[in-house]
Design a protein around this motif. Structure first.
Motif, mmCIF file in Angstrom:
data_model
loop_
_atom_site.group_PDB
_atom_site.id
_atom_site.type_symbol
_atom_site.label_atom_id
_atom_site.label_comp_id
_atom_site.label_asym_id
_atom_site.label_seq_id
_atom_site.Cartn_x
_atom_site.Cartn_y
_atom_site.Cartn_z
ATOM 1 N N VAL A 1 -17.330 5.014 4.044
ATOM 2 C CA VAL A 1 -16.159 4.409 4.684
ATOM 3 C C VAL A 1 -16.378 4.400 6.191
ATOM 4 C CG1 VAL A 1 -14.973 6.635 4.725
ATOM 5 C CG2 VAL A 1 -13.637 4.531 4.939
ATOM 6 N N ALA A 2 -15.923 3.310 6.840
ATOM 7 C CA ALA A 2 -16.120 3.157 8.284
ATOM 8 C C ALA A 2 -14.873 2.515 8.893
ATOM 9 C CB ALA A 2 -17.353 2.307 8.575
ATOM 10 N N ALA A 3 -14.644 2.805 10.173
ATOM 11 C CA ALA A 3 -13.486 2.241 10.872
ATOM 12 C C ALA A 3 -13.850 1.972 12.325
ATOM 13 C CB ALA A 3 -12.292 3.189 10.797
ATOM 14 N N ILE B 1 -10.356 8.598 8.671
ATOM 15 C CA ILE B 1 -11.144 8.339 7.479
ATOM 16 C C ILE B 1 -11.720 9.664 6.987
ATOM 17 C CG2 ILE B 1 -11.711 5.971 8.123
ATOM 18 C CD1 ILE B 1 -14.469 6.952 8.976
ATOM 19 N N GLY B 2 -12.046 9.720 5.706
ATOM 20 C CA GLY B 2 -12.585 10.960 5.176
ATOM 21 C C GLY B 2 -13.161 10.770 3.791
ATOM 22 N N GLU B 3 -13.944 11.743 3.381
ATOM 23 C CA GLU B 3 -14.477 11.807 2.022
ATOM 24 C C GLU B 3 -14.183 13.175 1.446
ATOM 25 O OE1 GLU B 3 -18.645 10.671 2.013
ATOM 26 O OE2 GLU B 3 -18.059 8.702 1.229
ATOM 27 N N LEU C 1 -22.594 -2.750 1.825
ATOM 28 C CA LEU C 1 -23.811 -2.019 2.192
ATOM 29 C C LEU C 1 -23.756 -1.536 3.636
ATOM 30 C CD1 LEU C 1 -26.467 -4.390 0.563
ATOM 31 C CD2 LEU C 1 -25.513 -2.268 -0.369
ATOM 32 N N ARG C 2 -23.074 -2.283 4.510
ATOM 33 C CA ARG C 2 -22.993 -1.920 5.927
ATOM 34 C C ARG C 2 -21.531 -1.987 6.395
ATOM 35 N NH1 ARG C 2 -26.850 -4.843 9.870
ATOM 36 N NH2 ARG C 2 -26.058 -6.772 8.935
ATOM 37 N N PRO C 3 -20.707 -1.041 5.970
ATOM 38 C CA PRO C 3 -19.276 -1.117 6.310
ATOM 39 C C PRO C 3 -18.995 -1.022 7.812
ATOM 40 C CG PRO C 3 -19.802 0.979 5.252
ATOM 41 C CD PRO C 3 -20.996 0.107 5.085
ATOM 42 N N LEU C 4 -19.751 -0.209 8.551
ATOM 43 C CA LEU C 4 -19.502 -0.099 9.989
ATOM 44 C C LEU C 4 -19.822 -1.422 10.689
ATOM 45 C CD1 LEU C 4 -18.698 1.509 12.462
ATOM 46 C CD2 LEU C 4 -21.049 2.364 12.606
ATOM 47 N N HIS C 5 -20.935 -2.033 10.317
ATOM 48 C CA HIS C 5 -21.272 -3.344 10.878
ATOM 49 C C HIS C 5 -20.182 -4.351 10.560
ATOM 50 C CE1 HIS C 5 -23.473 -7.045 11.750
ATOM 51 N NE2 HIS C 5 -23.207 -7.441 10.528
ATOM 52 N N PRO D 1 -16.222 11.876 -6.380
ATOM 53 C CA PRO D 1 -15.979 11.582 -4.958
ATOM 54 C C PRO D 1 -14.782 10.656 -4.760
ATOM 55 C CG PRO D 1 -17.849 10.321 -5.760
ATOM 56 C CD PRO D 1 -17.468 11.254 -6.877
ATOM 57 N N ALA D 2 -14.148 10.809 -3.609
ATOM 58 C CA ALA D 2 -13.016 9.959 -3.236
ATOM 59 C C ALA D 2 -13.121 9.655 -1.749
ATOM 60 C CB ALA D 2 -11.684 10.643 -3.541
ATOM 61 N N ALA D 3 -12.901 8.392 -1.382
ATOM 62 C CA ALA D 3 -12.938 7.958 0.020
ATOM 63 C C ALA D 3 -11.525 7.611 0.479
ATOM 64 C CB ALA D 3 -13.846 6.743 0.189
ATOM 65 N N VAL D 4 -11.165 8.075 1.671
ATOM 66 C CA VAL D 4 -9.812 7.918 2.217
ATOM 67 C C VAL D 4 -9.875 7.139 3.524
ATOM 68 C CG1 VAL D 4 -7.849 9.152 3.208
ATOM 69 C CG2 VAL D 4 -8.975 10.044 1.149
ATOM 70 N N ALA D 5 -8.955 6.204 3.720
ATOM 71 C CA ALA D 5 -8.841 5.462 4.982
ATOM 72 C C ALA D 5 -7.365 5.298 5.324
ATOM 73 C CB ALA D 5 -9.514 4.103 4.877
ATOM 74 N N ILE D 6 -6.990 5.680 6.544
ATOM 75 C CA ILE D 6 -5.627 5.541 7.047
ATOM 76 C C ILE D 6 -5.673 4.773 8.366
ATOM 77 C CG2 ILE D 6 -3.575 6.743 7.898
ATOM 78 C CD1 ILE D 6 -3.912 7.175 4.967
#
Length: 461
Positions: free
Chosen positions: A193-195, A212-214, A422-426, A222-227
């Motif tokens: 995850v990226a922001a 953001i967090g994992e 594949l490239r979330p930050l990009h 696994p679980a990915a979190v985004a706020i």
């Protein structure tokens, strides 16, 4: 930027700062170019001048002394400066032909004429030789005292005028420019995850925030979190509100999911905790030492919130306000979808059948929100929803600073890069760039999380 429903605060067409004059939006609280507070732009009494900024030191240095008979204050000629010509030979330093012992040419008061100087026919019948500039001649400016050989601006000095001192509010006491802040541009990537968050091109500070967090569910899944949170610009301390909400919601999800709390219930609890954190700000003073905000109804700190949890083939979203979540499949021939419904005036008009979306969002009241987190909010109604997409894709959670430039799900899908999973930050950088290229009228924040369906696959629930 989200706003509580209220009329524009200033009614100005341009910034009243005489040093600026840039166009302003009726909904802007500050000038996006110079940071001038538009809410205090009332006309002064007749005959009374009111300075717009304190002047602690002269902006421009004094002009160098000039010979009364000279047309120039400081004229440099190639022979007066060290250097070499294109063949590596030293430049001549002897007076030019026709010059007297002092180096002056008869009929001129600004120094000798180098070889090859242009000749211009004067109106009085004589020839006046004018020196053509020599590209090899350059005056080497000495670095300012205390700036170091690298020319870096000393700490506490304005990065704009490089002369004034920066006050506690982050503004130059000399030229009034706001200084760069840590939150002007933020990026983070954690696992999948990226922001990215950016101040934009019109506002003097960033009032968005993200977390953001994992983490893992019981059994090691696994679980990915985004706020993502958007401070309400018409409220007090909106930047603090968004930061407090994002921090509180992220903390609850990081603690609740490993305990086995269902992701949808955990999201509900996270939004409630975020609301409590923002409400608490109304009872405390700000970082500038000011007192607490007024009693409920006094425009207390406020923000919107949207979040997502992606785990084990399950996609959960939660929100209050007009920040949004989108689903964008990797296979762009499949339909994308918007997963949230705005708490806004425009959404209410569309839902009631009084306007279509195009008409509603073209209205100046479109972004007046009907739901937010804060002490003066109406009854809190956290929205949550769970989905089980049957194909891989990415979840996009963002503020209106992005979706204003890609509102429909199809438009968002066209904007998200094909390799976003594949490239979330990009991809997040590309989306923020899209908003800035579109005008950057608001703060821009977006978080992306790749989604992989469970092996069995399932339809939306």
């Amino acid at each position: 930027m989200s706003q509580k429903p209220q009329p524009p605060s200033h009614g100005l067409a341009a910034c009243p700062n005489p040093e600026c004059g840039e166009p302003v939006d009726p909904r802007d609280r500050y000038c996006g170019a110079c940071g001038y507070d538009l809410s205090v732009a009332a006309e002064p009494p007749a005959g009374q001048d009111r300075p717009t900024m304190p002047i602690a030191a002269p902006v421009w240095p004094e002009a160098p002394p000039r010979d009364p008979g000279s047309l120039s204050t400081a004229t440099q000629h190639p022979g007066e400066l060290p250097g070499t010509d294109s063949g590596g030979h030293e430049l001549p330093t002897v007076p030019a032909a026709g010059a007297d012992a002092a180096g002056a040419v008869p009929g001129r008061a600004d120094g000798p004429v180098p070889p090859g100087g242009e000749t211009v026919r004067g109106g009085g019948g004589g020839d006046f030789e004018l020196a053509a500039p020599d590209p090899r001649a350059a005056v080497r400016a000495e670095p300012a005292a205390g700036s170091g050989a690298s020319g870096e601006v000393p700490e506490g000095t304005c990065v704009a005028c490089r002369a004034g001192r920066v006050d506690g509010d982050g503004y130059c006491e000399n030229c009034g420019h706001a200084q760069p802040r840590e939150r002007d541009h933020m990026e983070r990537e954690l696992g999948g995850v990226a922001a990215v968050s950016d101040r934009g091109l019109r506002h003097h500070r960033n009032e968005d925030a993200f977390a953001i967090g994992e983490t893992t569910l019981p059994g090691g899944v696994p679980a990915a979190v985004a706020i993502v949170c958007d401070g309400v610009s018409s409220a007090h301390r909106p930047d603090e509100a968004s930061a407090a909400a994002a921090r509180a919601a992220g903390k609850v999800l990081d603690e609740a999911l490993p305990r086995g709390t269902h992701p949808q219930q955990a999201m509900h609890e996270a939004i409630v905790a975020a609301a409590e954190a923002v409400t608490a700000l109304a009872r405390t003073g700000g970082p500038d030492g000011g007192g607490a905000d007024p009693a409920p109804g006094g425009n207390s700190p406020a923000c919107t919130i949207v979040g997502s949890v992606v785990t084990d083939g399950l996609l959960v979203v939660g929100w209050v306000g007009d920040s949004r979540a989108y689903w964008v499949p990797d296979d762009r021939t499949a339909p994308a979808a918007r997963l949230t419904e705005d708490d806004s005036w425009a959404a209410q008009m569309v839902k009631a059948g009084l306007m279509n979306e195009e008409q509603a969002y073209a209205d100046e009241r479109a972004h007046a929100i009907t739901g937010w987190l804060g002490a003066d909010a109406y009854e809190l109604e956290p929205h949550t929803a769970a989905f089980k997409p049957d194909r891989p894709g990415v979840v996009v959670v963002c503020t209106d600073g992005l979706w204003n430039y890609a509102e429909a799900a199809e438009a968002m899908a066209r904007t998200v890069p094909a390799d976003a999973a594949l490239r979330p930050l990009h991809a997040a950088r590309v989306l923020v760039g899209h908003a800035l290229d579109g005008g950057g009228h608001d703060n821009v924040t977006v978080a992306l999380t790749p989604f992989v369906p469970s092996p069995a696959g399932a339809g939306s629930s």
